[in-house]
Design an enzyme around this catalytic site. Structure first.
Site, PDB file in Angstrom:
ATOM      1  N   ASP A 189     101.221 -53.326  -3.525  1.00 42.65           N
ATOM      2  CA  ASP A 189     100.905 -54.456  -4.391  1.00 42.65           C
ATOM      3  C   ASP A 189     102.097 -55.326  -4.737  1.00 42.65           C
ATOM      4  O   ASP A 189     101.944 -56.495  -5.069  1.00 42.65           O
ATOM      5  CB  ASP A 189     100.235 -53.957  -5.670  1.00 42.65           C
ATOM      6  CG  ASP A 189      98.823 -53.439  -5.415  1.00 42.65           C
ATOM      7  OD1 ASP A 189      98.253 -53.803  -4.372  1.00 42.65           O
ATOM      8  OD2 ASP A 189      98.305 -52.671  -6.248  1.00 42.65           O
ATOM      9  N   TYR A 274      91.601 -54.225  -8.139  1.00 48.78           N
ATOM     10  CA  TYR A 274      92.035 -53.300  -9.180  1.00 48.78           C
ATOM     11  C   TYR A 274      92.783 -54.006 -10.304  1.00 48.78           C
ATOM     12  O   TYR A 274      93.501 -54.979 -10.080  1.00 48.78           O
ATOM     13  CB  TYR A 274      92.921 -52.198  -8.599  1.00 48.78           C
ATOM     14  CG  TYR A 274      92.143 -50.928  -8.326  1.00 48.78           C
ATOM     15  CD1 TYR A 274      91.726 -50.115  -9.374  1.00 48.78           C
ATOM     16  CD2 TYR A 274      91.786 -50.562  -7.038  1.00 48.78           C
ATOM     17  CE1 TYR A 274      90.992 -48.970  -9.161  1.00 48.78           C
ATOM     18  CE2 TYR A 274      91.051 -49.412  -6.798  1.00 48.78           C
ATOM     19  CZ  TYR A 274      90.656 -48.613  -7.860  1.00 48.78           C
ATOM     20  OH  TYR A 274      89.918 -47.473  -7.637  1.00 48.78           O
TER      21      TYR A 274
END
EC number: 1.4.3.-
Length: 569
Positions: A189, A274
């Site tokens: 990420d 997420y």
């Protein structure tokens, strides 16, 4: 697509897998298609395409492979031909409404009595000036990296520096599936930007209503900086339990206790499906906690064939795919100065004879202690047994002759790490270790790189190279901490995942650093005996609360501009 998926030109959305290929130099990306509705992450349609975008000439980009409902095709032409000839196994989907139906987060119940609120009866007990925070005995500076997110600098307790830097380094997810997009996904990420995707926070839900909300400014994918309103919050939180207490009913009768009131600095990053709730928490006993809670939507694949080997069925055509979450922190501790050593303590049972009765055997716990002299000794593999007590020790001692220290305590239930034989493992080699301690070097500022995502086969930063058996006794040291959990999605992850049970991180706790618990000097302490009037304010400050906290808080009006100026890049 029109006949099977009721495609109308806008009704499909795509998620891309990463890394983009299988070897260095590749530019190949799987696009998995979903119904374009609210919570589309759990509405797969079974169609995935592999796009070759290796050419600098966009007109030469093309589809090099197609997957539909368990079968692979050379290209879209071959799929269309097989479909026309009736050789495609078709799963006709019911078109979902725009609100997503089962994936909608719209409440299924009408509002009732409001939930409990937390507020400060006499205003905040912390102060913020620019990016510097003071709270009781604590002070620290905070910032947000556009790539890695929340970070702290110059963390001090009682005026003495505890840490030079505590920062998030990376968040990694490794997926399994029997669909190509899912099975090839290893999201790093930091490459997308954990700080860049800091969410605007909703007052009263993401943080307490009366928290202090701060803006985040960042420069990414544009020539001008952007501002994300209310993307940080700071608040003091009553955890609802005592930090310490004792009720004495033997000999003398008394009660002593201290409310566990801690300061929280929070950022929530929404990276794709997420949402990660990043917290740094400061306790009155000198402990610091770093933790992350995962929520948001689980990613999914189209359910077909042996799909249940890779997760649980969570809706008609939806497979909640198994995946791991791993996060990495950099903790540059300076315990009593920059020269520290790493010490491990644990216990063994010593079998001996009772001194007063030699025929009687006693098994008694005995302390073990070892100084970890080298980086190799201080690198603990993910599933390796690690000593229960590991601490940075100063070259100074407390009043009782013990080395002053800060203990590192990791909270994690991580899944297995990618096998080291994998061609891309070195790019995420920090995740091999639950804890690794190295000498601090300017040329080793981070455990990974934003470039590792798109070329993990020749990583720009390979953390494993940091560990080269250098001496770490009485040196400036850095702890690299990894925590994570295995997520096997289940029906209760619909509509989306809750934070309960999905929290991991670490604690830094004073260990012989002080001569006694520093929270004994907290002004929040309560003590009274059986001989005192416990209802008198001068004896018990809690007795004053009905008066001092009886007025309703003056809450600011609710505002939210989190949908303004959103960059959809």
């Amino acid at each position: 697509m029109r006949q099977v998926m009721e495609y109308d030109g806008t009704s499909l959305a795509a998620l891309t897998a990463a890394p983009r290929g299988s070897r260095s130099g590749d530019r190949l990306t799987w696009f998995a298609l979903f119904q374009n509705v609210s919570g589309f992450f759990v509405h797969p349609v079974g169609l995935e395409v592999l796009v070759d975008h290796s050419s600098l000439d966009i007109s030469r980009w093309g589809v090099s492979r197609v997957f539909y409902n368990g079968q692979y095709y050379r290209d879209m032409v071959q799929l269309e031909s097989a479909y026309v000839q009736g050789r495609v196994s078709v799963e006709k989907l019911r078109k979902a409404p725009r609100d997503g139906d089962f994936s909608s987060m719209k409440p299924r119940a009408a509002p009732a009595a409001p939930f409990p609120l937390q507020y400060e009866p006499q205003g905040p007990r912390y102060s913020i000036r620019n990016n510097h925070v003071v709270f009781q005995a604590w002070s620290f500076a905070f910032g947000v990296s556009v790539n890695t997110g929340l970070r702290l600098f110059d963390v001090r307790h009682k005026g003495e520096r505890i840490a030079y830097e505590i920062s998030v380094q990376e968040a990694l997810s490794v997926y399994g599936s029997n669909c190509p997009g899912g099975m090839s996904t290893r999201y790093m990420d930091g490459s997308f930007g954990i700080g860049r995707y800091a969410s605007p926070l909703v007052r009263g839900v993401d943080c307490p209503y009366s928290a202090t909300y701060l803006d985040v400014h960042y420069l990414a994918h544009a020539e001008v900086s952007r501002t994300r309103r209310s993307a940080l919050c700071i608040f003091e939180q009553n955890t609802g339990s005592p930090l310490r207490r004792h009720y004495s009913n033997l000999q003398s009768l008394y009660y002593g206790g201290l409310v566990n009131s801690a300061l929280v600095l929070r950022s929530i990053a929404t990276v794709g499906n997420y949402d990660y709730v990043w917290d740094f928490v400061f306790y009155q006993n000198g402990a610091v906690e770093g933790r992350v809670q995962a929520t948001g939507y689980t990613s999914s694949s189209f359910l077909h064939g042996d799909g249940l080997r890779y997760g649980n069925r969570v809706w008609e055509h939806t497979l909640g795919t198994i995946h791991t979450h791993s996060v990495n922190y950099k903790v540059d501790l300076d315990v009593g100065g920059v020269k520290n050593s790493l010490v491990a303590q644990d216990m063994v049972f010593e079998i001996t004879r009772a001194p007063w009765s030699l025929e009687q055997q006693i098994e008694r716990p005995q302390l073990t202690k070892k100084v970890l002299d080298t980086e190799d000794q201080a690198a603990f593999r993910l599933q390796e047994k690690m000593p229960r007590y590991i601490y940075f020790a100063a070259d100074s001692k407390n009043k009782w002759g013990h080395q002053r220290g800060y203990r590192i305590q990791v909270t994690s239930s991580a899944g297995e790490h990618v096998p080291e034989a994998s061609s891309m493992e070195r790019a995420i080699s920090w995740a091999r270790y639950q804890l690794a301690v190295t000498r601090r070097k300017e040329e080793e500022p981070t455990s990974t790189s934003i470039y590792n995502q798109n070329d993990p086969w020749t990583p720009t930063v390979a953390f494993a190279n940091f560990i080269d058996n250098e001496t770490i006794t009485n040196e400036d040291l850095v702890a690299w901490i990894s925590a994570g959990f295995l997520h096997i999605p289940h029906s209760e992850d619909i509509p989306n995942t809750v934070t309960v049970g999905n929290s991991v991180g670490f604690l830094l706790r004073p260990y012989n650093y002080y001569d006694l618990d520093p929270s004994i000097y907290s002004q929040d302490g309560v003590f009274f005996t059986s001989e005192q009037d416990v209802t008198a304010c001068e004896t018990n400050p809690i007795a004053c609360l009905p008066k001092t906290a009886s007025c309703l808080p003056n809450l600011p009006p609710f505002t939210y501009d989190g949908f303004k100026n959103i960059s959809r890049l």
